[in-house]
Design an enzyme around this catalytic site. Structure first.
Site, mmCIF file in Angstrom:
data_model
loop_
_atom_site.group_PDB
_atom_site.id
_atom_site.type_symbol
_atom_site.label_atom_id
_atom_site.label_comp_id
_atom_site.label_asym_id
_atom_site.label_seq_id
_atom_site.Cartn_x
_atom_site.Cartn_y
_atom_site.Cartn_z
ATOM 1 C CB SER A 237 -0.922 0.005 1.214
ATOM 2 O OG SER A 237 -1.888 -1.000 1.063
ATOM 3 C CG PHE A 238 5.013 3.296 1.683
ATOM 4 C CD1 PHE A 238 4.603 4.226 2.618
ATOM 5 C CD2 PHE A 238 6.198 3.520 1.000
ATOM 6 C CE1 PHE A 238 5.345 5.381 2.857
ATOM 7 C CE2 PHE A 238 6.952 4.658 1.235
ATOM 8 C CZ PHE A 238 6.523 5.588 2.173
ATOM 9 C CB ILE B 242 -4.184 -6.825 8.114
ATOM 10 C CG1 ILE B 242 -5.210 -6.895 6.967
ATOM 11 C CG2 ILE B 242 -4.679 -7.615 9.322
ATOM 12 C CD1 ILE B 242 -5.526 -8.278 6.446
ATOM 13 C CB THR C 204 5.392 -3.618 14.918
ATOM 14 O OG1 THR C 204 4.967 -3.524 13.558
ATOM 15 C CG2 THR C 204 6.152 -4.909 15.125
ATOM 16 C CG HIS D 183 4.912 -1.357 9.569
ATOM 17 N ND1 HIS D 183 4.049 -1.661 8.539
ATOM 18 C CD2 HIS D 183 6.057 -0.940 8.982
ATOM 19 C CE1 HIS D 183 4.650 -1.441 7.389
ATOM 20 N NE2 HIS D 183 5.874 -1.002 7.637
ATOM 21 C CG PHE E 183 -7.826 6.708 0.883
ATOM 22 C CD1 PHE E 183 -6.453 6.702 0.715
ATOM 23 C CD2 PHE E 183 -8.345 6.244 2.076
ATOM 24 C CE1 PHE E 183 -5.610 6.231 1.717
ATOM 25 C CE2 PHE E 183 -7.517 5.771 3.091
ATOM 26 C CZ PHE E 183 -6.146 5.771 2.902
ATOM 27 N NE ARG F 186 -14.301 -3.220 8.461
ATOM 28 C CZ ARG F 186 -14.793 -2.188 9.115
ATOM 29 N NH1 ARG F 186 -14.919 -1.059 8.519
ATOM 30 N NH2 ARG F 186 -15.161 -2.314 10.368
HETATM 31 C C1 DLZ Z 1 5.700 -4.005 5.275
HETATM 32 C C2 DLZ Z 1 4.220 -4.068 5.215
HETATM 33 C C3 DLZ Z 1 3.479 -4.564 6.313
HETATM 34 C C4 DLZ Z 1 4.109 -5.026 7.565
HETATM 35 N N1 DLZ Z 1 2.141 -4.654 6.255
HETATM 36 C C5 DLZ Z 1 1.493 -4.244 5.133
HETATM 37 C C6 DLZ Z 1 0.087 -4.338 5.063
HETATM 38 O O1 DLZ Z 1 -0.626 -4.795 5.964
HETATM 39 N N2 DLZ Z 1 -0.497 -3.911 3.914
HETATM 40 C C7 DLZ Z 1 0.214 -3.383 2.867
HETATM 41 O O2 DLZ Z 1 -0.390 -3.002 1.861
HETATM 42 N N3 DLZ Z 1 1.550 -3.316 2.916
HETATM 43 C C8 DLZ Z 1 2.210 -3.737 4.008
HETATM 44 N N4 DLZ Z 1 3.575 -3.663 4.067
HETATM 45 C C9 DLZ Z 1 4.331 -3.253 2.863
HETATM 46 C C10 DLZ Z 1 4.468 -1.751 2.646
HETATM 47 O O3 DLZ Z 1 3.253 -1.194 2.156
HETATM 48 C C11 DLZ Z 1 5.549 -1.462 1.605
HETATM 49 O O4 DLZ Z 1 5.320 -2.235 0.461
HETATM 50 C C12 DLZ Z 1 6.945 -1.772 2.122
HETATM 51 O O5 DLZ Z 1 7.191 -1.080 3.320
HETATM 52 C C13 DLZ Z 1 8.028 -1.379 1.085
HETATM 53 O O6 DLZ Z 1 7.993 0.032 0.821
#
Ligand code: DLZ
Length: 172
Positions: A76-77, A103, A107, A109, A134, A148
């Site tokens: 998602s990042f 999800i 941590t 995060h 979004f 959902r």
């Molecule tokens: C690293 C990570 C974690 C722990 N959890 C998710 C998540 O629940 N959903 C999601 O879309 N992405 C997750 N990521 C990955 C980050 O979005 C991203 O791809 C990494 O940090 C690399 O930039």
């Protein structure tokens, strides 16, 4: 006599309100519209369901499948990077939808990443002249995410498509 709202009646009420909003969408609003979708493949079972609800609804309202450009990103990042580049490289797009599923783990995060993505997509909405909708579900566990994504709480991908169509039929 005061009416007691049960969980079921609240859900039915919410569905009715949803339907009322959606009924105002012109059935042909999607004709000739070009939509970009960026789908994160992290928690891919969830994002596939969100994508499917979203895509189906866009097509139902007249968007030609050929006019839906989809790209996938690892997590998602990366939706922010994906959306920014898709818009820059495809100036004819009318709207973009970002789909992801975060999800909660053990941590913090979850909190950092959810905040960062919401902020990133907000910034892009300020920067560009087309809507970036979004559709990133943030859930406490996998079951809640499933609920959902086409489960008992509806499909947030479908809702994102409705939001997009509503934005597209409005003059600004
Ligand atoms: C690293 C990570 C974690 C722990 N959890 C998710 C998540 O629940 N959903 C999601 O879309 N992405 C997750 N990521 C990955 C980050 O979005 C991203 O791809 C990494 O940090 C690399 O930039």
């Amino acid at each position: 006599m005061q009416k007691i709202l049960t969980n079921t009646s609240i859900k039915l009420l919410m569905k009715k309100i949803d339907l009322q909003i959606h009924l105002n969408i012109n059935k042909k609003v999607g004709l000739n519209k070009k939509i970009g979708i960026i789908q994160s493949i992290w928690n891919t079972d969830i994002t596939n369901r969100l994508y499917s609800g979203c895509h189906k609804t866009l097509v139902k309202y007249g968007v030609n499948e050929k006019n839906i450009k989809t790209i996938k990103v690892p997590g998602s990042f990366e939706l922010i990077f994906g959306a920014k580049n898709m818009i820059s490289n495809n100036p004819k797009l009318d709207a973009v939808i970002v789909i992801g599923s975060i999800i909660k783990g053990e941590t913090p995060h979850f909190n950092f990443i959810s905040q960062a993505i919401a902020n990133g997509i907000k910034d892009l909405n300020i920067l560009f002249n087309i809507p970036i909708v979004f559709c990133v579900s943030t859930d406490l566990n996998h079951q809640q995410a499933l609920d959902r994504a086409g489960g008992r709480m509806g499909n947030k991908g479908t809702d994102a498509a409705y939001t997009t169509l509503q934005l597209l039929q409005t003059s600004y």
